[in-house]
Design an enzyme around this catalytic site. Structure first.
Site, PDB file in Angstrom:
ATOM      1  N   SER A  84      32.230 -14.590  40.152  1.00 23.72           N
ATOM      2  CA  SER A  84      30.802 -14.363  40.334  1.00 23.72           C
ATOM      3  C   SER A  84      30.468 -13.021  40.983  1.00 23.72           C
ATOM      4  CB  SER A  84      30.182 -15.505  41.132  1.00 23.72           C
ATOM      5  OG  SER A  84      30.802 -15.628  42.387  1.00 23.72           O
ATOM      6  N   HIS A 115      29.471 -18.946  35.281  1.00 30.04           N
ATOM      7  CA  HIS A 115      29.148 -17.666  34.644  1.00 30.04           C
ATOM      8  C   HIS A 115      29.823 -17.482  33.288  1.00 30.04           C
ATOM      9  CE1 HIS A 115      27.110 -16.376  38.287  1.00 30.04           C
ATOM     10  NE2 HIS A 115      28.129 -16.905  38.942  1.00 30.04           N
ATOM     11  N   LYS A 136      21.947 -21.607  35.351  1.00 32.10           N
ATOM     12  CA  LYS A 136      22.144 -20.189  35.021  1.00 32.10           C
ATOM     13  C   LYS A 136      21.816 -19.969  33.537  1.00 32.10           C
ATOM     14  CE  LYS A 136      24.772 -19.081  39.048  1.00 32.10           C
ATOM     15  NZ  LYS A 136      25.778 -19.787  39.829  1.00 32.10           N
TER      16      LYS A 136
HETATM   17  C1  LIG Z   1      25.906 -20.513  41.090  1.00 27.87           C
HETATM   18  C2  LIG Z   1      27.267 -21.054  41.218  1.00 27.87           C
HETATM   19  C3  LIG Z   1      27.489 -22.373  41.621  1.00 27.87           C
HETATM   20  C4  LIG Z   1      26.391 -23.259  42.122  1.00 27.87           C
HETATM   21  O1  LIG Z   1      25.517 -23.634  41.141  1.00 27.87           O
HETATM   22  P1  LIG Z   1      24.020 -24.082  41.495  1.00 27.87           P
HETATM   23  O2  LIG Z   1      23.635 -24.891  40.344  1.00 27.87           O
HETATM   24  O3  LIG Z   1      23.217 -22.838  41.658  1.00 27.87           O
HETATM   25  O4  LIG Z   1      24.064 -24.871  42.770  1.00 27.87           O
HETATM   26  C5  LIG Z   1      28.779 -22.844  41.594  1.00 27.87           C
HETATM   27  N1  LIG Z   1      29.814 -22.046  41.241  1.00 27.87           N
HETATM   28  C6  LIG Z   1      29.645 -20.766  40.892  1.00 27.87           C
HETATM   29  C7  LIG Z   1      30.820 -19.933  40.506  1.00 27.87           C
HETATM   30  C8  LIG Z   1      28.357 -20.218  40.887  1.00 27.87           C
HETATM   31  O5  LIG Z   1      28.193 -18.939  40.575  1.00 27.87           O
END
Ligand SMILES: *Cc1c(COP(=O)(O)O)cnc(C)c1O
Length: 403
Positions: A191, A219, A250
């Site tokens: 990330s 991602h 996302k």
């Molecule tokens: C954003 C993210 C999460 C958490 O997801 P949310 O739905 O925003 O709580 C978990 N793991 C990674 C690698 C992320 O980038």
């Protein structure tokens, strides 16, 4: 009780943080928590009446505001209302939850799937339910905070291996005492750096040492693989990941998290994981939006190709200008700046030129590796990306990050 009158470590911690925020705000260096009043087609947003190019979004495929997805969410509100009757296990399961989980299972080539109210809660709950005292969790050093927190909460022995370093992972696996349960866990696309885990090597090691494998696809869902199915499709290694985790917040323009895998695993989590049992179900509108989004991804594969073209254009342009974009090949593009203040200065220059980009500084990344963390979207047009590159290049020269 007035917190100002207690002089202890808590007060000092709060004070130090507030001072840092105040300093940034006073010096026009604070661009966090910006109030977005309008989202225009995903790639452009309005802040304080000003339209800006969006380079900090995770809506990689530009699905935010997609008519089909909006319509599905609205229909769900009309059908079910805005909330649920409680937690999933008792009265909270709606048919739209079951539909969503079937859609996810099919999309991920898994037997079954389970949804949670956030990706963060998913990692916390899944890891801590599966692993416990005496077990071993091996986690990539750059894994997301929710993974780290899940590992710590589990009470298992927590070992971190060097980032994407398979020799170090093997060394750590060899150190686990005979007969102990082992879980290897990593982001698929990291990330902060945007690079991709070496899945074939990880899979081979997990097989060799009888370890479970969990992948976080926050991602990579919709980003990797020809049809956006993620890390397994990217390497053409189907059925190689035991615990397929992802978020619905996302690429999927909703909120929530999921885990997919074998039927027995999902049945176990459905009855044993605390975030599922003790926290309310996803709201119907969000479940319906997520469900529709997976279908849109399959119906509109051009979005995945355009995203990769845009990422190549952005990364290529920045590299040509002399920037270090680390090992990224994906839509997450770190623009290395060095010291924190350089990253803040570059951010300010971008913001003054209507680019919505944010910095990542210590302690989120190691000292000296502060960066802009830009994201590219399928919704960007090549001209917009070229403009962004020219702004970053000009400012990078003025600040002295590049020559
Ligand atoms: C954003 C993210 C999460 C958490 O997801 P949310 O739905 O925003 O709580 C978990 N793991 C990674 C690698 C992320 O980038």
């Amino acid at each position: 009780m007035d917190i100002q009158t207690i002089d202890d470590s808590v007060t000092r911690r709060i004070r130090a943080f507030v001072d840092r925020v105040d300093y940034l705000k006073t010096n026009d260096l604070y661009y966090y928590n910006m109030p977005v009043s309008e989202v225009r087609g995903g790639a452009r947003v309005v802040v304080d009446g000003r339209e800006m190019g969006m380079y900090a979004s995770y809506s990689y495929l530009g699905l935010l505001g997609h008519p089909r997805i909006n319509a599905a969410a609205k229909a769900a509100v009309d059908k079910y209302g805005t909330g649920t009757h409680g937690v999933r296990l008792l009265a909270g399961t709606l048919t739209i939850h079951t539909e969503l989980e079937e859609t996810i299972a099919e999309f991920k080539h898994a037997e079954a799937a389970l949804s949670y109210s956030s990706g963060y809660a998913t990692n916390l709950s899944v890891i801590s339910t599966l692993m416990g005292r005496g077990d071993y969790v091996l986690s990539d050093k750059l894994n997301h905070a929710s993974i780290v927190d899940g590992c710590l909460m589990s009470g298992a022995e927590f070992r971190r291996f060097k980032h994407n370093d398979m020799a170090d992972l093997e060394h750590r696996l060899q150190q686990v005492p005979e007969g102990r349960a082992k879980l290897v866990i990593a982001d698929s696309v990291f990330s902060m750096d945007g690079d991709v885990i070496d899945l074939p090597a990880v899979v081979a090691l997990c097989k060799k040492y009888n370890a479970w494998l969990m992948m976080d696809e926050a991602h990579s869902l919709g980003v990797l693989g020809k049809t956006g199915r993620g890390i397994e499709e990217h390497f053409d290694l189907w059925d190689s990941v035991d615990i397929k985790m992802g978020t619905l917040s996302k690429t999927i323009p909703s909120v929530g998290g999921y885990v997919a895998g074998k039927k027995d695993l999902i049945t176990y989590l459905r009855h044993a994981s605390r975030a599922y049992i003790f926290s309310a179900a996803l709201p119907p509108a969000q479940a319906a939006a997520a469900n529709e989004a997976f279908k849109v991804i399959l119906d509109e594969p051009w979005r995945i190709r355009k995203l990769q073209q845009n990422a190549d254009l952005f990364i290529g342009g920045l590299k040509k200008a002399g920037f270090d974009t680390m090992l990224t090949t994906t839509a997450i593009v770190p623009v290395l700046c060095g010291a924190d203040d350089r990253a803040f200065a570059l951010t300010r220059a971008c913001q003054h030129h209507d680019l919505f980009i944010l910095p990542v500084v210590s302690p989120a990344v190691p000292e000296g590796l502060a960066r802009l963390r830009a994201t590219v979207l399928a919704a960007h047009e090549p001209d917009e990306i070229k403009y962004a590159i020219s702004v970053i290049e000009q400012a990078g020269k003025e600040i002295g990050i590049i020559q």
